[in-house]
Design an enzyme around this catalytic site. Structure first.
Site, PDB file in Angstrom:
ATOM      1  N   LYS A 124     -14.082  -0.312  -4.049  1.00  0.00           N
ATOM      2  CA  LYS A 124     -14.979   0.541  -3.134  1.00  0.00           C
ATOM      3  C   LYS A 124     -16.280   0.893  -4.403  1.00  0.00           C
ATOM      4  O   LYS A 124     -17.220   0.111  -3.823  1.00  0.00           O
ATOM      5  CB  LYS A 124     -14.468   0.634  -2.403  1.00  0.00           C
ATOM      6  N   GLU A 161       1.162  -0.972  -0.085  1.00  0.00           N
ATOM      7  CA  GLU A 161       0.229  -0.124   0.424  1.00  0.00           C
ATOM      8  C   GLU A 161       0.831   0.815  -0.096  1.00  0.00           C
ATOM      9  O   GLU A 161       0.685   2.431  -0.847  1.00  0.00           O
ATOM     10  CB  GLU A 161      -0.513   0.245   1.654  1.00  0.00           C
TER      11      GLU A 161
HETATM   12  O1  F6P Z   1      -9.219   0.738   9.324  1.00  0.00           O
HETATM   13  P1  F6P Z   1     -10.226   1.151   8.690  1.00  0.00           P
HETATM   14  O2  F6P Z   1     -10.172   2.645   7.846  1.00  0.00           O
HETATM   15  O3  F6P Z   1     -11.192   0.492   8.246  1.00  0.00           O
HETATM   16  O4  F6P Z   1      -9.594   0.678   7.239  1.00  0.00           O
HETATM   17  C1  F6P Z   1      -8.844  -0.630   6.947  1.00  0.00           C
HETATM   18  C2  F6P Z   1      -8.166  -0.924   5.621  1.00  0.00           C
HETATM   19  O5  F6P Z   1      -8.564  -0.448   4.623  1.00  0.00           O
HETATM   20  C3  F6P Z   1      -7.865   0.412   4.014  1.00  0.00           C
HETATM   21  O6  F6P Z   1      -8.094   1.819   3.851  1.00  0.00           O
HETATM   22  C4  F6P Z   1      -8.230   0.146   2.070  1.00  0.00           C
HETATM   23  O7  F6P Z   1      -8.965   0.644   2.026  1.00  0.00           O
HETATM   24  C5  F6P Z   1      -6.724   0.462   4.883  1.00  0.00           C
HETATM   25  O8  F6P Z   1      -5.534   0.995   3.956  1.00  0.00           O
HETATM   26  C6  F6P Z   1      -6.999   0.751   5.703  1.00  0.00           C
HETATM   27  O9  F6P Z   1      -5.772  -0.765   6.802  1.00  0.00           O
END
Ligand code: F6P
Length: 449
Positions: free
Chosen positions: A426, A291
């Site tokens: 998403k 990432e």
């Molecule tokens: O803690 P959140 O906001 O649910 O995100 C979980 C994971 O999803 C992401 O935002 C990617 O969609 C990652 O960077 C993160 O670790």
């Protein structure tokens, strides 16, 4: 040796010491930028001095919340995805018995730690809920944004199940939410329901959050000493401040090496371990580097293998496939337990030549033999040596990888602290599910089907 070490002698023939040293000034500048916030992503640098800023009071609050869950629950479900569960799972798996979850209730010292919200598999959720049906369970619900679909679905189901089983009052004691201080659906839900909450600091991204309550609470519930873990991280934090000379700054050296190999066509880095309990450490590392660096059409592809298991599946590819890979091997100095290979009178399996040897000795010879073979086969190798698997060295390793990732991303010329690409799936999923607010996207995507 009281600290993790980086061994680079198996790079000779691929990268010279001079090649590495030429980049030392640049690496030092990148390290400096992480400390003074002079480059892109500077609103996400809270992790840089996080270990040394964790106070005794914060640790005590986490330990107290862990004690409540440990007292009320035989199983605790960690709900979260990506950085909101991988760090906890990496540490818990690395420092627990591989068969911990199979122990009978009466033999257990710690609750079973289970995971949900990291996939949207209906069967997985059904099977989990079925398992939990006759268990005293609790939930740690973790989401930095507080809006991620996968954990939100899992939490809705598990919350329902728990409330139905024990009532709202008791359920409240067994649920902890870890999220943003003020934003997101999870914050609203937690405040409304009156759950115990912990805050993920704004300036710490999910994949850098293992040393916040995101990682520390589940780790403490699993019975692991979070003070020793944090102390290990503090050691590497202190050893990598900008005044540290490049020759001693292990994360900076690692960052330079991987970027120099990348420039020379080594597009895939394989993180190698020889202990199954490190599998999730590699999963955590994959998110951290994937990432952070995979953007703007550049970036090493972070892959991982568990040896010797995968030598019998991926070993062929690594030995003789396309020469675009390098390996970073995590090697453990000393096994924590002792198992010797016994004598057998008949020796039908022909193993008496190993009689009396520790299993770890055989593992180490497999490791050495593999390293020599892979280097001979054109795969540059570097090795991270950990004296043994314990809290302190895992803490050191966590900070080592985090610091190296920040430096490496800056060396690569990208912002290592955002992840814009994750939004693409998403948006499509929400459009396909006809989420309110996505009407136009729904029309557009449906026209393509
Ligand atoms: O803690 P959140 O906001 O649910 O995100 C979980 C994971 O999803 C992401 O935002 C990617 O969609 C990652 O960077 C993160 O670790």
């Amino acid at each position: 040796m009281d600290t993790i070490q980086l061994q680079i002698k198996d790079l000779s023939g691929f990268l010279s010491e001079e090649d590495i040293l030429k980049q030392s000034a640049q690496a030092a500048a990148c390290n400096q930028a992480l400390h003074n916030g002079s480059r892109e992503g500077n609103d996400f640098l809270g992790w840089v001095d996080l270990p040394s800023s964790i106070t005794d009071q914060v640790l005590r609050e986490i330990e107290d919340a862990a004690t409540v869950l440990r007292t009320h629950c035989d199983a605790v479900v960690v709900v979260g995805i990506g950085g909101s569960y991988l760090g906890a799972r990496a540490v818990i798996d690395a420092l627990s018995s591989s068969f911990d979850w199979l122990q009978e209730k009466e033999d257990r010292k710690n609750p079973v730690i289970l995971y949900a919200g990291n996939n949207i598999s209906e069967d997985y959720l059904y099977e989990l809920m079925r398992y939990l049906n006759d268990k005293r369970f609790g939930i740690i619900n973790i989401s930095k944004s507080g809006t991620t679909t996968e954990p939100a679905i899992a939490f809705r189901l598990l919350k329902d199940q728990l409330e139905e089983k024990v009532g709202k009052e008791e359920a409240r004691k067994r649920i902890v939410a870890i999220t943003d201080a003020s934003k997101g659906a999870l914050r609203t839900l937690a405040d409304t329901e009156g759950y115990k909450t912990f805050v993920i600091p704004d300036n710490v991204g999910g994949r850098y959050s293992v040393l916040t309550p995101v990682g520390l609470l589940p780790i403490a519930v699993a019975g692991i000493d979070i003070r020793k873990l944090v102390a290990g991280a503090v050691e590497i934090e202190k050893a990598t401040v900008p005044s540290t000379s490049f020759d001693y700054n292990l994360p900076a050296i690692y960052a330079v090496i991987r970027n120099e190999l990348y420039k020379r066509g080594k597009k895939i880095e394989i993180l190698v371990n020889y202990h199954p309990k490190l599998h999730f450490l590699a999963e955590w590392w994959k998110q951290l580097y994937g990432e952070s660096e995979g953007k703007e059409n550049v970036g090493i592809f972070p892959a991982a293998v568990d040896f010797t298991t995968d030598l019998h599946s991926m070993g062929q590819w690594i030995q003789e496939g396309e020469r675009t890979i390098f390996e970073t091997v995590i090697t453990i100095g000393e096994a924590n337990e002792k198992v010797q290979i016994p004598h057998d009178d008949k020796d039908l399996d022909g193993l008496n030549y190993l009689e009396g040897k520790r299993v770890d000795e055989v593992n180490k010879m497999a490791e050495l033999g593999t390293r020599i073979a892979h280097v001979d086969g054109g795969v540059p190798n570097l090795t991270i040596e950990i004296p043994k698997l314990n809290e302190k060295y895992i803490g050191q390793l966590i900070y080592f990888f985090e610091k190296a990732c920040g430096i490496s991303g800056y060396l690569l010329g990208i912002n290592p602290f955002d992840q814009p690409g994750v939004e693409a799936y998403k948006k499509n999923m929400f459009a396909l599910l006809e989420k309110p607010g996505f009407e136009e996207a729904t029309k557009a995507i449906k026209a393509r089907l």
